[in-house]
Enzyme design. Structure first.
Site, short mmCIF file in Angstrom:
data_model
loop_
_atom_site.label_atom_id
_atom_site.label_comp_id
_atom_site.label_asym_id
_atom_site.label_seq_id
_atom_site.Cartn_x
_atom_site.Cartn_y
_atom_site.Cartn_z
N HIS A 72 0.85 -1.21 0.00
CA HIS A 72 0.00 0.00 0.00
C HIS A 72 0.87 1.24 0.00
CE1 HIS A 72 0.75 -0.70 4.29
NE2 HIS A 72 0.32 0.52 4.57
N HIS A 74 1.39 3.80 2.03
CA HIS A 74 2.02 4.43 3.19
C HIS A 74 3.55 4.49 3.05
CE1 HIS A 74 -1.54 3.95 6.20
NE2 HIS A 74 -1.53 5.15 5.61
N HIS A 77 5.91 1.73 3.71
CA HIS A 77 5.84 0.56 2.83
C HIS A 77 6.26 0.86 1.40
CE1 HIS A 77 3.67 -1.89 5.84
NE2 HIS A 77 3.36 -0.69 6.28
N HIS A 165 -7.50 -1.46 5.69
CA HIS A 165 -6.42 -0.53 6.02
C HIS A 165 -6.53 0.83 5.35
CE1 HIS A 165 -2.66 0.55 7.81
NE2 HIS A 165 -2.08 0.74 6.64
N ASP A 186 -0.17 -4.18 5.90
CA ASP A 186 -0.98 -3.65 7.01
C ASP A 186 -2.42 -4.03 6.68
OD1 ASP A 186 1.35 -2.58 7.85
OD2 ASP A 186 0.80 -0.47 7.54
N HIS A 410 -5.35 -1.14 11.86
CA HIS A 410 -4.58 -2.38 12.00
C HIS A 410 -5.40 -3.31 12.88
CE1 HIS A 410 -0.77 -0.67 10.49
NE2 HIS A 410 -1.14 0.44 11.11
N HIS A 432 6.29 -5.97 11.16
CA HIS A 432 5.57 -4.72 11.40
C HIS A 432 5.05 -4.63 12.84
CE1 HIS A 432 2.84 -1.33 10.62
NE2 HIS A 432 3.45 -1.16 9.46
ZN LIG Z 1 2.74 0.26 8.04
ZN LIG Z 2 -0.05 1.35 6.53
#
Ligand SMILES: [Zn+2]
Ligand SMILES: [Zn+2]
Length: 759
Positions: A72, A74, A77, A165, A186, A410, A432
């Site tokens: 994703h 973020h 990541h 997420h 996530d 999460h 993570h």
């Molecule tokens: Zn993350």
């Molecule tokens: Zn994330």
């Protein structure tokens, strides 16, 4: 055909965390199996700057990575992806979902801007990981994958599933040679205001790589959290305070805004109508709204219904105004401000924090997950002072209220455990998560699965540190698909009625033993065939030799032409005669001397030697003789090799064979001539010669020309064993030892073949 045993027996799976192992931030994991390498995510650590924020890329040869999957958008990541693609020897293919790619573009250009402006005062431009140009260049090479579709890159198959997420977040199920690994990225298992919860993939996985952000913590019910959030904000603005919500520009910010917009509408009299404004301050706010609108179809039913009913973008809020920067912001009274970045490291949210934190009426409300080492994490401890980022000398007093209500999408412990149980993987690798929550989660999982310990279904849980390899061995049980003729063989052997299409029959389970080529079917029936391993897709097909070319057209085949040349010291007639005895009729290609009496024997037009003989024996073995040089040529194969061996044996032995003596004696004049009258004498001499070869000095005989009528006797004396042999009649007359007698009889039998009439 031989199988590459090393490849088949290589069944260890390796997991290698370059980042995000025992930490939250800079997610990057390497999977290796059967010579294939998959990389999962390429993030940065939000608590660090520049190169220090990268995963440990130096610890792995990135040029070996086949596929990189980004879960994703973020930053933890995805933000080091341009660095990987432009500044390392990485040459693999990169995949992410469509919405991730759309948002990633804006987010990262903002990330480049924020880090290069140096708003935090100490960010050196040289420390930039990459430039806008790097980002643009690499962007075009990123490929997209649809949810629920499977892509195959050289035998690495991967499928994207919804992870909840944030918009576009994917879980990837990666399959290499039948081994399935699920990477959650996530993920959330709660249906929120705009997203569905993560899916459980329909097919099982052998290995699960799962996030452990919240460890064993359990979320409060969502309704309570929403209430707490709105009440905290409500009471703050009623007392004339300002509310700062540091948020990541995209994703969870939209979720908070959906909650606040609804609350403001419900409390319109006290809050709405501009009395208490809500602002969303982000460089990207407007740009990303269009992305959210585009992908409404990927969100949950609620939001899709809203969109359908109102025909307007549910992300254009009635009560929320956008701010590109703080210059447009007039800070006169109570207000609610959502500002990025979420970790308060720099930028708009940091500026507002430093401005508002000395006033006790104000509230800082943390709604996301705060990474260790960031200001967001620090402030939760309610420190008395904060270091100023714009003025490193100064410490700012902190009197404002600090609260934390988590809307971080999460999973909590219960949701995570439920999901892990549903996946049913026997190997669980935790990523993570900070060391402590991760360690607690590991213990909790182990005790949950304790009853399976020692059984075949035992669940192994790993919480490796960065750069520590987890190696898992998998049994090399393979299923080979029987194809072609061999199917009949198998069905007959197993007594199965053949009905289905050929290819569907029957899967044979083969236990791989490197030293064993046989294949065991059900009931231990042994079938023999050629096991063809497709290196690309790892398919194993069992075919019979005759079918090989039909079913594996792509197999490259080699034809070996063999050639041997020998010197011969006898006439061609003799060789031809011997070959006729052995092989019958042969195709005569060239016969310049007319030895073969073949009518159609052509003469080679350009031949100057005048004595060339060329024959084709048993179809494909060519013998050419010019003067004393015989050349044998054939294509390699079991049949041809055998024929060629026999021809070679004749060529090498022809001049010493007794039969040769006979045939050659007609055309050559030497001292055998006087024997012509006495065919028998010649015969006896040959038999005697054979016996002499076998018994040496132990054999004796006497040939008397004067008494041709009498039988000629030979004698063998070996110690006490004696034998008398009638050479004329070729039989053993007397012998006191049966073994010796047997031996002599077999010699006589060979001799009788040799001296038998030749034509
Ligand atoms: Zn993350
Ligand atoms: Zn994330």
């Amino acid at each position: 055909m031989s199988i590459d045993q090393t490849q088949l027996s290589k069944t260890s799976f390796k997991f290698f965390g370059l980042g995000g192992s025992n930490e939250v931030g800079r997610s990057c994991h390497i999977l290796q199996y059967k010579g294939k390498t998959v990389m999962l995510d390429a993030g940065i650590h939000p608590a660090h700057q520049g190169l220090a924020s990268l995963p440990f890329y130096d610890e792995f040869d990135l040029s070996t990575v086949d596929v990189l999957l980004i879960s994703h958008f973020h930053l933890d990541h995805a933000a080091s992806l341009p660095y990987v693609m432009q500044r390392t020897n990485f040459r693999g293919r990169v995949f992410m979902t469509h919405p991730t790619k759309a948002i990633y573009r804006w987010l990262l250009s903002d990330f480049v801007k924020v880090t290069s402006i140096g708003s935090n005062g100490y960010n050196d431009k040289d420390e930039n990981l990459y430039t806008d140009e790097d980002l643009a260049e690499s962007f075009d090479r990123i490929e997209t994958i649809d949810f629920h579709s499977t892509i195959d890159v050289n035998g690495i198959k991967f499928t994207a599933f919804h992870a909840g997420h944030v918009l576009g977040a994917a879980m990837f199920q990666v399959e290499i040679a039948g081994l399935k690994t699920l990477f959650t990225g996530d993920y959330s298992r709660e249906t929120d205001r705009h997203l569905n919860s993560a899916e459980v993939p329909p097919s099982s996985s052998d290995i699960l790589i799962v996030e452990s952000t919240f460890g064993t913590a359990t979320h409060e019910p969502r309704i309570n959290r929403e209430k707490k959030l709105t009440q905290l904000i409500h009471s703050t603005v009623l007392r004339g305070g300002r509310v700062l919500l540091p948020v990541f520009a995209l994703g969870r910010a939209q979720e908070i805004m959906l909650i606040l917009d609804e609350f403001w509408s419900q409390h319109h009299d006290e809050l709405g109508n501009g009395q208490v404004p809500i602002f969303y301050a982000s460089n990207l706010a407007r740009k990303c709204m269009s992305v959210f609108q585009t992908y409404v179809n990927m969100m949950n039913d609620d939001i899709r219904k809203k969109f359908r009913d109102s025909q307007s973008n549910p992300f254009i809020f009635k009560n929320i105004s956008y701010l590109k920067n703080l210059d447009e912001f007039q800070d006169f009274g109570p207000s609610v401000m959502l500002a990025s970045p979420g970790m308060l490291q720099n930028g708009l949210s940091r500026d507002l924090l430093e401005k508002w934190c000395p006033d006790e009426k104000n509230l800082v409300l943390i709604t996301g997950y705060s990474v260790e080492g960031t200001m967001a994490k620090y402030i939760i401890l309610e420190p008395d002072t904060l270091p100023s980022i714009n003025n490193p000398e100064a410490n700012i007093p902190r009197r404002c209220q600090i609260e934390e209500v988590s809307f971080a999408a999460h999973v909590d412990f219960r949701e995570n455990l439920d999901f892990i149980e549903k996946i049913g993987a026997k190997n669980v690798i935790l990523v993570h998560g900070e060391s402590n929550p991760m360690g607690r989660l590991k213990s909790a999982l182990l005790s949950n699965f304790a009853s399976l310990k020692g059984t075949e279904d035992e669940v192994h849980v790993f919480n490796p540190r960065n750069c520590v390899v987890v190696e898992l061995e998998f049994k090399g049980i393979k299923v080979a698909k029987a194809m072609g003729n061999i199917v009949d063989e198998v069905t007959t052997a197993l007594g199965i009625q053949k009905e289905a299409p050929e290819n569907a029959l029957p899967a044979i389970e083969e236990v791989l033993k490197p030293d064993h080529d046989n294949v065991r079917g059900v009931d231990e029936t042994v079938v023999s065939g050629i096991l063809v391993s497709d290196e690309k897709n790892f398919d194993l097909n069992l075919v019979s030799l005759s079918d090989l070319r039909d079913y594996h057209m792509d197999l490259s085949t080699t034809v070996l032409r063999e050639r041997q040349t020998v010197y011969i010291d006898c006439k061609k007639e003799l060789i031809y005669w011997h070959l006729c005895q052995m092989f019958g009729d042969m195709e005569v290609i060239i016969d310049e001397e007319g030895i073969t009496h073949s009518k159609e024997a052509p003469s080679k037009a350009n031949s100057t030697s005048g004595d060339e003989l060329e024959l084709k024996i048993m179809g494909d073995v060519k013998l050419n003789i010019i003067k004393n040089i015989a050349t044998l040529e054939w294509s390699q194969g079991i049949m041809n090799d055998t024929v060629a061996d026999s021809v070679m044996a004749i060529l090498l032995s022809v001049d010493s064979s007794p039969a040769s003596v006979k045939i050659s004696s007609r055309s050559c004049s030497h001292d055998h001539d006087h024997l012509h009258d006495h065919e028998d004498v010649w015969k006896i001499k040959q038999v005697a010669r054979l016996c002499a070869e076998q018994f040496g000095e132990c054999f004796s005989y006497k040939l008397s020309d004067s008494e041709p009528a009498a039988d000629i006797m030979g004698h063998v004396t070996i110690g006490k064993n004696k034998a008398s042999i009638n050479l004329s009649q070729m039989k053993v007359e007397e012998c006191n030892s049966n073994p010796l007698k047997g031996r002599i009889e077999s010699i006589l039998s060979i001799a009788s073949d040799l001296v038998a009439p030749l034509c």
